[in-house]
Write an enzyme that holds these catalytic residues in place. Structure first.
Site, PDB file in Angstrom:
ATOM      1  N   GLN A  94     -10.176  75.457 -10.142  1.00  8.04           N
ATOM      2  CA  GLN A  94      -9.685  76.024 -11.404  1.00  8.04           C
ATOM      3  C   GLN A  94     -10.650  77.115 -11.869  1.00  8.04           C
ATOM      4  O   GLN A  94     -10.383  77.808 -12.844  1.00  8.04           O
ATOM      5  CB  GLN A  94      -9.618  74.942 -12.480  1.00  8.04           C
ATOM      6  CG  GLN A  94      -8.680  73.805 -12.146  1.00  8.04           C
ATOM      7  CD  GLN A  94      -8.878  72.631 -13.095  1.00  8.04           C
ATOM      8  OE1 GLN A  94      -8.261  72.566 -14.144  1.00  8.04           O
ATOM      9  NE2 GLN A  94      -9.753  71.722 -12.727  1.00  8.04           N
ATOM     10  N   HIS A 112      -6.423  79.425 -10.825  1.00 13.29           N
ATOM     11  CA  HIS A 112      -6.443  80.117 -12.125  1.00 13.29           C
ATOM     12  C   HIS A 112      -6.921  81.566 -12.010  1.00 13.29           C
ATOM     13  O   HIS A 112      -7.315  82.167 -13.010  1.00 13.29           O
ATOM     14  CB  HIS A 112      -7.334  79.346 -13.118  1.00 13.29           C
ATOM     15  CG  HIS A 112      -6.729  78.038 -13.566  1.00 13.29           C
ATOM     16  ND1 HIS A 112      -7.430  77.079 -14.250  1.00 13.29           N
ATOM     17  CD2 HIS A 112      -5.468  77.548 -13.418  1.00 13.29           C
ATOM     18  CE1 HIS A 112      -6.636  76.037 -14.506  1.00 13.29           C
ATOM     19  NE2 HIS A 112      -5.450  76.303 -14.004  1.00 13.29           N
ATOM     20  N   CYS A 142      -1.890 103.263  -8.703  1.00 13.80           N
ATOM     21  CA  CYS A 142      -0.786 103.982  -9.375  1.00 13.80           C
ATOM     22  C   CYS A 142      -1.272 104.900 -10.496  1.00 13.80           C
ATOM     23  O   CYS A 142      -0.503 105.712 -11.006  1.00 13.80           O
ATOM     24  CB  CYS A 142       0.258 102.996  -9.898  1.00 13.80           C
ATOM     25  SG  CYS A 142      -0.255 102.100 -11.386  1.00 13.80           S
ATOM     26  N   GLY A 178     -15.932  67.704 -11.348  1.00 15.06           N
ATOM     27  CA  GLY A 178     -16.342  68.543 -12.470  1.00 15.06           C
ATOM     28  C   GLY A 178     -15.208  69.117 -13.291  1.00 15.06           C
ATOM     29  O   GLY A 178     -15.275  70.265 -13.734  1.00 15.06           O
ATOM     30  N   THR A 179     -14.184  68.302 -13.521  1.00 17.20           N
ATOM     31  CA  THR A 179     -13.100  68.786 -14.394  1.00 17.20           C
ATOM     32  C   THR A 179     -12.752  67.698 -15.401  1.00 17.20           C
ATOM     33  O   THR A 179     -12.765  66.512 -15.079  1.00 17.20           O
ATOM     34  CB  THR A 179     -11.872  69.249 -13.570  1.00 17.20           C
ATOM     35  OG1 THR A 179     -10.824  69.618 -14.468  1.00 17.20           O
ATOM     36  CG2 THR A 179     -11.378  68.197 -12.605  1.00 17.20           C
ATOM     37  N   SER A 180     -12.428  68.130 -16.628  1.00 14.94           N
ATOM     38  CA  SER A 180     -12.200  67.171 -17.715  1.00 14.94           C
ATOM     39  C   SER A 180     -10.820  66.537 -17.652  1.00 14.94           C
ATOM     40  O   SER A 180     -10.550  65.577 -18.360  1.00 14.94           O
ATOM     41  CB  SER A 180     -12.365  67.875 -19.066  1.00 14.94           C
ATOM     42  OG  SER A 180     -11.429  68.926 -19.168  1.00 14.94           O
TER      43      SER A 180
HETATM   44  N1  APR Z   1     -21.809  67.884 -12.985  1.00 14.88           N
HETATM   45  C1  APR Z   1     -20.585  67.307 -12.952  1.00 14.88           C
HETATM   46  N2  APR Z   1     -19.704  67.411 -13.963  1.00 14.88           N
HETATM   47  C2  APR Z   1     -20.083  68.128 -15.047  1.00 14.88           C
HETATM   48  C3  APR Z   1     -21.340  68.749 -15.138  1.00 14.88           C
HETATM   49  C4  APR Z   1     -22.239  68.594 -14.042  1.00 14.88           C
HETATM   50  N3  APR Z   1     -23.439  69.152 -14.039  1.00 14.88           N
HETATM   51  N4  APR Z   1     -21.408  69.372 -16.354  1.00 14.88           N
HETATM   52  C5  APR Z   1     -20.254  69.155 -16.970  1.00 14.88           C
HETATM   53  N5  APR Z   1     -19.439  68.387 -16.193  1.00 14.88           N
HETATM   54  C6  APR Z   1     -18.091  67.916 -16.479  1.00 14.88           C
HETATM   55  C7  APR Z   1     -17.825  67.642 -17.938  1.00 14.88           C
HETATM   56  O1  APR Z   1     -18.207  66.309 -18.266  1.00 14.88           O
HETATM   57  C8  APR Z   1     -16.308  67.852 -18.039  1.00 14.88           C
HETATM   58  O2  APR Z   1     -15.621  66.646 -17.749  1.00 14.88           O
HETATM   59  O3  APR Z   1     -17.196  68.943 -16.116  1.00 14.88           O
HETATM   60  C9  APR Z   1     -16.030  68.881 -16.917  1.00 14.88           C
HETATM   61  C10 APR Z   1     -15.724  70.281 -17.426  1.00 14.88           C
HETATM   62  O4  APR Z   1     -14.539  70.247 -18.155  1.00 14.88           O
HETATM   63  P1  APR Z   1     -13.911  71.567 -18.825  1.00 14.88           P
HETATM   64  O5  APR Z   1     -14.960  72.294 -19.562  1.00 14.88           O
HETATM   65  O6  APR Z   1     -12.715  71.112 -19.572  1.00 14.88           O
HETATM   66  O7  APR Z   1     -13.496  72.472 -17.576  1.00 14.88           O
HETATM   67  P2  APR Z   1     -12.222  72.394 -16.636  1.00 14.88           P
HETATM   68  O8  APR Z   1     -11.751  70.984 -16.482  1.00 14.88           O
HETATM   69  O9  APR Z   1     -12.538  73.152 -15.412  1.00 14.88           O
HETATM   70  O10 APR Z   1     -11.152  73.200 -17.477  1.00 14.88           O
HETATM   71  C11 APR Z   1      -9.874  73.389 -16.913  1.00 14.88           C
HETATM   72  O11 APR Z   1      -9.178  74.781 -18.711  1.00 14.88           O
HETATM   73  O12 APR Z   1      -9.816  76.417 -20.216  1.00 14.88           O
HETATM   74  C12 APR Z   1      -9.085  76.143 -19.069  1.00 14.88           C
HETATM   75  O13 APR Z   1      -8.422  77.609 -17.356  1.00 14.88           O
HETATM   76  C13 APR Z   1      -9.546  76.957 -17.896  1.00 14.88           C
HETATM   77  O14 APR Z   1      -9.870  76.333 -15.596  1.00 14.88           O
HETATM   78  C14 APR Z   1     -10.075  75.929 -16.935  1.00 14.88           C
HETATM   79  C15 APR Z   1      -9.285  74.703 -17.314  1.00 14.88           C
END
Ligand code: APR
Length: 235
Positions: A94, A112, A142, A178-180
């Site tokens: 992402q 993304h 263009c 690493g995604t929420s």
């Molecule tokens: N190691 C592992 N995980 C981590 C670390 C780390 N050092 N630091 C932070 N995290 C975790 C956080 O706990 C959280 O769960 O990474 C996650 C980041 O979450 P978001 O900030 O929500 O990012 P993401 O999930 O990539 O967001 C998805 O949302 O805003 C849009 O398009 C944008 O691609 C993005 C999408």
């Protein structure tokens, strides 16, 4: 979790957390604000129509910032896995930074979009782009003045979803790093993977929103737990 022989098709989803230790802010951990604007308010087609200079400035800043950053051991471990894994593997990110490819990952989809590309909305061509877009430079093909960041905004369709769902349909291991789990459709991939019989593993600093759907969660910084997991898989 067992090693190589047990799995044939791996799909790995990554998010902002994998780049956090490279010094790139995640979206939600810092409160999701930039100069008194909610990040969601600068990441929509409506925001761009309303105030293109504000949106271009935000992305120019982030495009410049990522070029100063370096891949960390988590990106490097996934690149090592990509090179060593002889069966199917797909990394779906992402993230719009280029740290996976700079670490050497090849089987990669930027669902993304990418910071280092500009998209001409007149001729529909994407160009490699490292500098600012605020100057309203012409499209190199263009000559029109309608370049925008090649990133997928809220309300827009992520890229290459057909390929991603096809890979998920064949996956026997789905790993989320690493995604929420706050943003769909990526947040729904784990559900797809479970329904299709894959094993699911989450590697994250804390439990994500869809955490209960994973067979296993390993919590910790990506730079530590991702290389550990890759070592296990390749052992
Ligand atoms: N190691 C592992 N995980 C981590 C670390 C780390 N050092 N630091 C932070 N995290 C975790 C956080 O706990 C959280 O769960 O990474 C996650 C980041 O979450 P978001 O900030 O929500 O990012 P993401 O999930 O990539 O967001 C998805 O949302 O805003 C849009 O398009 C944008 O691609 C993005 C999408």
């Amino acid at each position: 979790m067992a090693a190589m022989g047990q799995y044939r098709n791996i799909v790995i989803l990554t998010g902002a957390g994998i780049s956090a230790e490279s010094g790139i802010d995640t979206f939600r951990s810092a409160g999701g604000w930039w100069e008194n604007h909610r990040v969601e308010d600068v990441a929509t087609p409506e925001a761009f129509a309303r105030d293109p200079r504000l949106v271009q400035r935000f992305y120019d800043m982030r495009r410049a910032a990522i070029q100063e950053k370096l891949p960390n051991p988590a990106h490097e471990a996934l690149a090592r896995l990509d090179a060593a894994w002889t069966s199917k593997l797909l990394i779906v990110t992402q993230n719009v930074d280029d740290l996976h490819e700079r670490a050497g990952a090849r089987r990669l989809i930027h669902m993304h979009g990418e910071h280092l590309k500009a998209w001409c909305t007149l001729c529909d061509i994407r160009h490699p782009w490292r500098g600012p877009l605020l100057d309203n430079l012409p499209c190199p093909v263009c000559g029109g003045h309608a370049l925008r960041p090649d990133v997928v905004w809220f309300g827009e369709m992520p890229y290459r979803m057909g390929e991603i769902y096809a890979a998920l349909g064949k996956a026997d291991l789905f790993v989320s790093i690493g995604t929420s789990g706050a943003v769909y459709p990526a947040a729904g991939f784990v559900q797809n993977a479970v329904e299709l019989g894959a094993r699911t593993l989450e590697l994250n600093l804390e439990r994500s929103q869809g955490s209960r759907l994973f067979h296993e969660s390993r919590l910790g910084p990506a730079s530590v737990i991702v290389p550990q997991w890759v070592d296990e898989l390749l052992a």
